[in-house]
Design a protein around this motif. Structure first.
Motif, mmCIF file in Angstrom:
data_model
loop_
_atom_site.group_PDB
_atom_site.id
_atom_site.type_symbol
_atom_site.label_atom_id
_atom_site.label_comp_id
_atom_site.label_asym_id
_atom_site.label_seq_id
_atom_site.Cartn_x
_atom_site.Cartn_y
_atom_site.Cartn_z
ATOM 1 N N ASN A 76 0.854 -1.179 0.000
ATOM 2 C CA ASN A 76 0.000 0.000 0.000
ATOM 3 C C ASN A 76 0.894 1.233 0.000
ATOM 4 O OD1 ASN A 76 -1.552 2.297 1.097
ATOM 5 N ND2 ASN A 76 -3.179 0.793 1.407
ATOM 6 N N VAL A 77 0.829 2.018 -1.070
ATOM 7 C CA VAL A 77 1.641 3.231 -1.176
ATOM 8 C C VAL A 77 0.730 4.445 -1.063
ATOM 9 C CG1 VAL A 77 3.290 4.533 -2.555
ATOM 10 C CG2 VAL A 77 3.281 2.032 -2.666
ATOM 11 N N PHE A 97 9.077 2.531 4.046
ATOM 12 C CA PHE A 97 8.266 1.330 4.226
ATOM 13 C C PHE A 97 8.087 1.014 5.709
ATOM 14 C CE2 PHE A 97 10.023 0.984 0.015
ATOM 15 C CZ PHE A 97 9.073 0.320 -0.742
ATOM 16 N N THR A 98 6.997 0.316 6.005
ATOM 17 C CA THR A 98 6.763 -0.216 7.345
ATOM 18 C C THR A 98 5.678 -1.289 7.240
ATOM 19 O OG1 THR A 98 6.400 0.363 9.670
ATOM 20 C CG2 THR A 98 4.967 1.429 8.041
ATOM 21 N N THR A 99 5.284 -1.846 8.366
ATOM 22 C CA THR A 99 4.221 -2.848 8.388
ATOM 23 C C THR A 99 3.186 -2.482 9.444
ATOM 24 O OG1 THR A 99 5.526 -4.205 9.919
ATOM 25 C CG2 THR A 99 5.680 -4.733 7.571
ATOM 26 N N ASP A 100 1.952 -2.926 9.218
ATOM 27 C CA ASP A 100 0.920 -2.696 10.228
ATOM 28 C C ASP A 100 0.915 -3.847 11.227
ATOM 29 O OD1 ASP A 100 -0.360 -4.834 9.012
ATOM 30 O OD2 ASP A 100 -2.029 -3.657 8.208
ATOM 31 N N THR A 101 -0.064 -3.868 12.106
ATOM 32 C CA THR A 101 -0.099 -4.880 13.164
ATOM 33 C C THR A 101 -0.358 -6.285 12.631
ATOM 34 O OG1 THR A 101 -2.434 -4.344 13.534
ATOM 35 C CG2 THR A 101 -0.811 -3.253 14.951
ATOM 36 N N THR A 102 -0.826 -6.401 11.383
ATOM 37 C CA THR A 102 -1.043 -7.722 10.786
ATOM 38 C C THR A 102 0.140 -8.173 9.936
ATOM 39 O OG1 THR A 102 -2.088 -6.921 8.740
ATOM 40 C CG2 THR A 102 -3.507 -7.190 10.679
ATOM 41 N N GLY A 103 1.128 -7.298 9.762
ATOM 42 C CA GLY A 103 2.282 -7.626 8.939
ATOM 43 C C GLY A 103 2.165 -7.167 7.499
ATOM 44 N N ALA A 104 1.065 -6.510 7.130
ATOM 45 C CA ALA A 104 0.901 -6.006 5.766
ATOM 46 C C ALA A 104 1.898 -4.882 5.501
ATOM 47 C CB ALA A 104 -0.526 -5.519 5.547
ATOM 48 N N LEU A 105 2.349 -4.784 4.251
ATOM 49 C CA LEU A 105 3.403 -3.839 3.889
ATOM 50 C C LEU A 105 2.814 -2.519 3.400
ATOM 51 C CD1 LEU A 105 6.496 -3.483 3.542
ATOM 52 C CD2 LEU A 105 6.218 -4.329 1.197
ATOM 53 N N TYR A 106 3.340 -1.427 3.942
ATOM 54 C CA TYR A 106 2.922 -0.080 3.562
ATOM 55 C C TYR A 106 4.158 0.733 3.189
ATOM 56 C CZ TYR A 106 -1.791 -0.864 5.422
ATOM 57 O OH TYR A 106 -3.062 -1.343 5.642
ATOM 58 N N ALA A 107 3.958 1.713 2.312
ATOM 59 C CA ALA A 107 5.042 2.629 1.947
ATOM 60 C C ALA A 107 4.475 4.036 1.805
ATOM 61 C CB ALA A 107 5.705 2.189 0.644
ATOM 62 N N PHE A 108 5.328 5.000 2.091
ATOM 63 C CA PHE A 108 4.903 6.396 2.064
ATOM 64 C C PHE A 108 5.987 7.233 1.392
ATOM 65 C CE2 PHE A 108 2.839 4.295 5.552
ATOM 66 C CZ PHE A 108 1.538 4.785 5.538
ATOM 67 N N THR A 109 5.550 8.192 0.592
ATOM 68 C CA THR A 109 6.510 9.104 -0.024
ATOM 69 C C THR A 109 6.978 10.165 0.961
ATOM 70 O OG1 THR A 109 4.630 10.381 -0.885
ATOM 71 C CG2 THR A 109 5.653 8.767 -2.374
ATOM 72 N N ASP A 110 6.278 10.284 2.081
ATOM 73 C CA ASP A 110 6.635 11.253 3.115
ATOM 74 C C ASP A 110 6.872 10.513 4.433
ATOM 75 O OD1 ASP A 110 6.745 14.132 4.160
ATOM 76 O OD2 ASP A 110 5.191 13.247 5.429
ATOM 77 N N ALA A 111 8.042 10.706 5.027
ATOM 78 C CA ALA A 111 8.383 9.986 6.255
ATOM 79 C C ALA A 111 7.458 10.355 7.405
ATOM 80 C CB ALA A 111 9.837 10.262 6.637
ATOM 81 N N LYS A 112 7.046 11.602 7.463
ATOM 82 C CA LYS A 112 6.149 12.026 8.541
ATOM 83 C C LYS A 112 4.801 11.330 8.428
ATOM 84 C CE LYS A 112 5.258 14.408 12.204
ATOM 85 N NZ LYS A 112 5.973 14.120 13.482
ATOM 86 N N ALA A 113 4.322 11.128 7.210
ATOM 87 C CA ALA A 113 3.061 10.410 7.011
ATOM 88 C C ALA A 113 3.191 8.965 7.487
ATOM 89 C CB ALA A 113 2.661 10.454 5.540
ATOM 90 N N MET A 114 4.364 8.370 7.264
ATOM 91 C CA MET A 114 4.591 7.017 7.765
ATOM 92 C C MET A 114 4.526 6.983 9.288
ATOM 93 S SD MET A 114 7.993 4.644 7.751
ATOM 94 C CE MET A 114 8.640 5.742 9.019
#
Length: 223
Positions: A76-77, A97-114
């Motif tokens: 999810n970007v 990039f990071t993961t949520d509590t279920t382990g799903a992968l997320y990415a953000f173009t802005d570090a603060k949004a992450m």
């Protein structure tokens, strides 16, 4: 006759005793402990990824060279789901990039949004317990491994330590699995000097094979 038999049995036991009691040496686990005094530049104040990005901005020329690594899962970007191979649509852009509590992968173009996303998932992950004293957290260590499934050479990492150049430690592009301590996240950076893409592993998370998230043998600095 009884004495003769007993003597024979005793001789047999004595003759095989050394073989029975010989124990082969066990190789100790090969661990690496970064020198906290010389490598930790944030002993009193932890820095979040967005603060590090502000301190060490990436030039437009270097960002344009980024080639995204395809993970083994959808990602999810910035709020939109993409197939794994579609991550290449973001070539030339720095992603966090990071993961949520279920382990799903997320990415953000802005570090603060992450970080906002992580706080919604896990709470105030960059707030220090114990009245802000990092010294009190030193016994809680994250473990980074050179092979999958928490095997191979091991680095034990204190919370909030910064390592800007893993190549100088013999750890460049070789982290393959990780167990993150319960008190602080760990962020991997693609290039030395906290440059390129980043992958923040939340506190108390396990990553048995970083190839799943596209981060196997990829990190060159850590915060």
């Amino acid at each position: 006759m009884t004495k003769v038999v007993f003597s024979i049995l005793l001789a047999i036991v004595i003759s095989i005793l050394p073989e029975m009691t010989t124990v082969s040496a066990i190789e100790p686990v090969n661990k690496y402990f970064p020198n906290q005094g010389t490598l930790d530049s944030t002993f009193k104040t932890p820095l979040s990824p967005s603060e590090i990005v502000a301190m060490y901005p990436m030039s437009a020329e270097e960002e344009a060279k980024i080639i995204q690594v395809i993970p083994q899962c959808p990602v999810n970007v910035d709020g939109t789901w993409y197939r794994a191979e579609e991550i290449t649509l973001f070539n030339g852009q720095q992603l966090h990039f990071t993961t949520d509590t279920t382990g799903a992968l997320y990415a953000f173009t802005d570090a603060k949004a992450m970080e906002t996303f992580l706080e919604a998932e896990y709470g105030k992950i960059y707030d220090l317990p114990f009245n802000g004293s990092i010294q009190n957290l030193r016994l809680d260590q994250s473990e980074l491994f050179k092979d999958w499934m928490y095997s191979g050479e091991l680095m034990q990492l204190a919370p909030f330590i910064q390592l800007s150049n893993l190549a100088s430690l013999g750890w460049d592009d070789c982290i393959s699995s990780a167990k993150i301590c319960s008190t602080a996240p760990v962020t991997l950076w693609e290039y030395s000097g906290f440059q390129g893409n980043s992958f923040t592993m939340p506190a108390d998370s396990n990553h048995a094979a970083l190839t799943f998230e596209g981060w196997n043998d990829r990190a060159s600095s850590i915060s």
